[in-house]
Write a protein that holds these residues in place. Structure first.
Motif, PDB file in Angstrom:
ATOM      1  N   ALA A  42      13.583   8.846  -3.078  1.00 22.41           N
ATOM      2  CA  ALA A  42      13.547   8.360  -1.694  1.00 22.41           C
ATOM      3  C   ALA A  42      12.154   8.490  -1.074  1.00 22.41           C
ATOM      4  CB  ALA A  42      14.571   9.115  -0.853  1.00 22.41           C
ATOM      5  N   GLY A  43      11.375   9.451  -1.532  1.00 20.41           N
ATOM      6  CA  GLY A  43      10.031   9.640  -0.980  1.00 20.41           C
ATOM      7  C   GLY A  43       8.975   8.811  -1.669  1.00 20.41           C
ATOM      8  N   GLY A  44       9.369   7.985  -2.634  1.00 20.40           N
ATOM      9  CA  GLY A  44       8.420   7.164  -3.380  1.00 20.40           C
ATOM     10  C   GLY A  44       8.053   5.884  -2.652  1.00 20.40           C
ATOM     11  N   ALA A  45       7.012   5.227  -3.146  1.00 18.93           N
ATOM     12  CA  ALA A  45       6.475   4.040  -2.472  1.00 18.93           C
ATOM     13  C   ALA A  45       6.910   2.761  -3.186  1.00 18.93           C
ATOM     14  CB  ALA A  45       4.957   4.128  -2.407  1.00 18.93           C
TER      15      ALA A  45
ATOM     16  N   HIS B  30      -0.258  12.819  -2.553  1.00 23.27           N
ATOM     17  CA  HIS B  30       1.161  12.801  -2.872  1.00 23.27           C
ATOM     18  C   HIS B  30       1.479  11.889  -4.051  1.00 23.27           C
ATOM     19  CE1 HIS B  30       2.319  14.846   0.939  1.00 23.27           C
ATOM     20  NE2 HIS B  30       1.182  14.307   1.355  1.00 23.27           N
ATOM     21  N   SER B  31       2.505  12.244  -4.775  1.00 24.30           N
ATOM     22  CA  SER B  31       2.990  11.419  -5.875  1.00 24.30           C
ATOM     23  C   SER B  31       3.592  10.140  -5.322  1.00 24.30           C
ATOM     24  CB  SER B  31       4.048  12.179  -6.683  1.00 24.30           C
ATOM     25  OG  SER B  31       4.770  11.298  -7.511  1.00 24.30           O
TER      26      SER B  31
ATOM     27  N   ALA C  82       0.872   2.553  -4.701  1.00 28.82           N
ATOM     28  CA  ALA C  82       0.068   3.771  -4.793  1.00 28.82           C
ATOM     29  C   ALA C  82       0.461   4.836  -3.784  1.00 28.82           C
ATOM     30  CB  ALA C  82      -1.412   3.424  -4.636  1.00 28.82           C
ATOM     31  N   GLY C  83       1.067   4.440  -2.689  1.00 26.81           N
ATOM     32  CA  GLY C  83       1.466   5.408  -1.678  1.00 26.81           C
ATOM     33  C   GLY C  83       2.195   4.730  -0.533  1.00 26.81           C
ATOM     34  N   LEU C  84       2.725   5.531   0.378  1.00 27.93           N
ATOM     35  CA  LEU C  84       3.494   4.986   1.494  1.00 27.93           C
ATOM     36  C   LEU C  84       2.613   4.165   2.433  1.00 27.93           C
ATOM     37  CD1 LEU C  84       5.843   7.990   2.333  1.00 27.93           C
ATOM     38  CD2 LEU C  84       6.359   5.935   1.002  1.00 27.93           C
TER      39      LEU C  84
ATOM     40  N   ILE D  25      12.829  -2.830   0.640  1.00 31.91           N
ATOM     41  CA  ILE D  25      12.614  -1.557  -0.043  1.00 31.91           C
ATOM     42  C   ILE D  25      13.874  -1.232  -0.831  1.00 31.91           C
ATOM     43  CG2 ILE D  25      12.199   0.914   0.245  1.00 31.91           C
ATOM     44  CD1 ILE D  25      10.768   0.224   2.880  1.00 31.91           C
ATOM     45  N   PRO D  26      13.773  -1.059  -2.143  1.00 39.24           N
ATOM     46  CA  PRO D  26      14.984  -0.817  -2.943  1.00 39.24           C
ATOM     47  C   PRO D  26      15.560   0.575  -2.699  1.00 39.24           C
ATOM     48  CG  PRO D  26      13.029  -0.567  -4.305  1.00 39.24           C
ATOM     49  CD  PRO D  26      12.559  -1.071  -2.966  1.00 39.24           C
TER      50      PRO D  26
END
Length: 518
Positions: free
Chosen positions: A372-375, A25-26, A337-339, A364-365
Motif C-alpha cells: 500500500a505504501g508503494g508507488a 524510501h523504497s 520511483a516514489g510517491l 492506482i492499483p
C-alpha cells in the motif's frame, strides 16, 4: 526488510558524512531504506579535482584511459549482484534493472573498445591535414582535454546507467568528474560508485560523489569546466541560465525528457508483421522501467483507418501485464520511483485528459496492504482524435507508464504530428514501404536525435525504440535539450577542446605524437 543505509559523499579520496539528511524510501512499500548525508564542502571538491584528478588523468594517454575503463567495467561486472539487490527497491523489475545496470557496464566496455582506435598519446587528431599555403605550412585540428571539472547532474530513472554513460566519455577524454545523482534512488548510485572506488583502478581525484544539494557549485565554475545535465526542461533552463554559467561560458549540455513518437506506416495494416511488431514495442515502452525512460514512446501515431485495431491490440496486450512487487518473477510493471513521482504522473494525466480520453488505466492499483505504501500506477493509454488541433498532448509528459494514441491521414500529416513535439530524443517507424519510410525519416530527422526503422526483415536484430546506444549519439534538438551524449567521440566533445594548429608538417607530427607521462 532492508537495513537503513547511511550514505556518504566521496570527497578528496575519502568518504565523508553520515545519515544527517533526508530519508529515502523504497518504491515497493514506502519503507525507509537510506539516509542522506549532510552538506558537502564544494570548494574542497573542485580544488581536489582541478589540482589532483585532472593532472593525473591528463598524464595518461587515450589508450591507457581506455584500459582503465575496461578494468572498471570488469570490477562492476564481478559485483553487479549487489546492484541488482538494491535496484528492486527503486521499483525496477529484474528486466528493468538489467536495462540500467548491464547497459551502464556495457557503455564502459564500448568506450574501452573505442580507445583502441585512438592514439597512444595525449592529443587526438581530428580529420586530416589542411593545405593552407604552397610551402611546408599546414593546418590540423586537434582535441585536448579541458583542465577543469566535469559536473554530472543525473536523473532518478537510471541510477547506474545515468552515471556510467556520462563517466565513460568523460574519463576517456581525460577530465575528472563530480557525480551528482538524483536524490531518489541515490543509494543505488552510491553503491555502484563504491565499487568503482574499491576497484583501485582510478587515479586519485578522478571521480568524486556529491549527494543532495549542489550548494554554490555553479557559482564556482569557469570556462574550463563542463556541466552535463539530464532531467526536465524546466530545471535545465534554470541551470543553463545561471549567471555564472552564462558569464564564464561554462559548457552546458542538456539531455531533457521529450515527447517521443512511434509511427505505424500507412502500409502496416492489421495482420501484417509490422503491425504486430509495433503493438509489441508500444507496450514494452509503456511498461519497461514503469515508463520512466527519457526515450519512452509517449505519442503513438497510426493511420486513421487502423486506429481502432491498434487500440484493441494494445489494450489486449496490456491486460496481460502483471503489476506488482518488482521482486516477483511474474511482475512486468513495477513501481514508479516514489510517491512524488506518481503524484506528478497523476497530475499530468489530468492535463492530458483535457485533449484526450483515457482508454484504459489512469488509476492506482489495489495490491494489498503489504504494498500500500508503494508507488504503483496502472499502465495508461489515452486517445487524442485531433492531434493537429491539440497542444497539450505535444507538450505535457506524464513520466510513467502513459502514452497517447493519435491518428494521421497521410505521411505528411504523420510528419507534422511527430514534429509537433518540438524536438525529441527518439522516433521509431514500423513499415515495409521503403518510399514511405524515406519520406518519414527525412521529414522528421530535423526534429529527432535518433530514428529507428523496423520491418519484418530486421526485427530480429533491432535494439529497441528506447535503447540509447553508446555507439550512437543520444540527444535531440529543441525540447530535448540540444545535447549529444554517447556516440563515441561525439560524447567526448563536451570535455575536449578543439584547437587549430598551424605549422610545418614536422611540428604538427611532434605535437600529435606527444606521449608518455610528463
Amino acid at each position: 526488510m532492508t537495513d537503513c543505509i547511511s550514505l556518504s559523499h566521496y570527497i578528496a579520496d575519502r568518504w565523508v558524512g553520515g545519515g544527517e539528511g533526508r530519508s529515502l524510501h523504497s518504491a515497493i512499500d514506502g519503507a525507509v531504506v537510506a539516509q542522506m548525508p549532510g552538506t558537502a564542502d564544494i570548494a574542497a571538491i573542485l580544488h581536489h579535482a582541478r589540482t589532483i584528478g585532472g593532472p593525473a588523468l591528463r598524464a595518461m594517454t587515450f589508450r591507457e584511459r581506455g584500459q582503465m575503463l575496461r578494468a572498471l567495467a570488469g570490477a562492476l561486472t564481478e559485483r553487479k549482484d549487489e546492484l541488482y539487490a538494491l535496484s528492486s527497491l527503486t521499483g525496477a523489475t529484474k528486466g528493468d534493472s538489467a536495462f540500467d545496470i548491464e547497459g551502464g557496464i556495457g557503455t564502459f566496455f564500448v568506450y574501452a573498445s573505442k580507445a583502441k582506435a585512438m592514439p597512444d598519446a595525449h592529443v587526438l587528431p581530428e580529420s586530416g591535414r589542411e593545405t593552407i599555403s604552397k610551402g611546408d605550412f599546414l593546418g590540423q585540428h586537434i582535441l585536448t582535454p579541458l583542465t577543469g571539472v566535469a559536473v554530472h547532474i543525473n536523473a532518478y530513472n537510471f541510477p547506474v546507467w545515468g552515471m556510467l554513460e556520462k563517466l565513460a566519455p568523460t574519463l576517456l577524454a581525460g577530465m575528472p568528474a563530480v557525480v551528482k545523482p538524483a536524490t531518489v534512488g541515490g543509494y543505488l548510485t552510491e553503491a555502484a560508485f563504491r565499487i568503482i572506488i574499491e576497484s583501485g583502478v582510478l587515479p586519485q581525484g578522478a571521480v568524486q560523489l556529491l549527494l543532495g544539494d549542489t550548494g554554490d557549485l555553479l557559482d564556482r565554475l569557469d570556462g574550463q569546466d563542463s556541466v552535463a545535465f539530464t532531467g526536465s526542461a524546466n530545471t535545465a533552463n534554470r541551470l543553463k541560465a545561471h549567471p555564472n554559467v552564462v558569464g564564464k561560458t561554462v559548457r552546458f549540455a542538456a539531455e531533457q525528457d521529450s515527447l517521443n513518437a512511434s509511427i505505424l506506416g500507412p502500409d502496416a495494416d492489421e495482420g501484417t508483421p509490422e503491425f504486430d511488431l509495433f503493438v509489441k514495442e508500444v507496450v514494452r515502452e509503456m511498461t519497461q522501467k514503469a515508463g520512466q525512460k527519457c526515450t519512452a514512446i509517449r505519442r503513438i501515431l497510426v493511420p486513421g483507418k487502423s486506429i481502432d485495431a491498434v487500440q484493441s491490440a494494445v489494450v489486449a496486450r496490456l491486460a496481460r501485464v502483471t503489476v506488482g512487487d518488482p521482486r516477483e518473477g511474474g511482475t512486468r510493471l513495477g513501481a514508479l520511483a516514489g510517491l512524488a513521482q506518481r503524484d506528478d504522473v497523476i497530475a499530468n494525466v489530468e492535463r492530458l485528459k483535457t485533449e484526450a480520453n483515457v482508454v484504459v488505466g489512469g488509476t492506482i492499483p489495489d495490491l494489498g496492504d503489504a504494498l500500500a505504501g508503494g508507488a504503483y500506477y496502472d499502465a495508461t493509454l489515452l486517445r487524442c482524435n485531433d492531434p493537429l488541433g491539440s497542444e497539450i498532448v505535444h507538450s505535457v509528459e506524464a513520466f510513467g507508464p502513459v502514452a497517447t494514441l493519435m491518428p494521421y491521414a497521410d505521411v505528411d500529416e504523420a510528419i507534422a504530428i511527430a514534429n509537433a513535439g518540438q524536438g525529441s530524443l527518439a522516433l521509431s517507424i514500423f513499415s515495409h514501404d521503403r518510399a514511405a519510410i524515406a519520406r518519414l525519416a527525412i521529414g522528421t530527422a530535423p526534429f529527432h536525435g535518433r530514428i529507428m526503422i523496423v520491418d519484418r526483415d530486421n526485427a530480429e536484430f533491432a535494439t529497441g525504440h528506447g535503447a540509447a546506444l553508446p555507439h550512437l549519439q543520444h540527444g535531440g534538438p529543441g525540447r530535448a535539450g540540444g545535447g549529444a551524449e554517447l556516440g563515441g567521440v561525439i560524447g567526448m566533445m563536451p570535455y575536449l577542446q578543439r584547437s587549430a594548429i598551424q605549422g610545418s608538417n614536422g611540428m604538427i607530427e611532434a605535437i600529435e605524437g606527444l606521449r608518455g607521462h610528463g
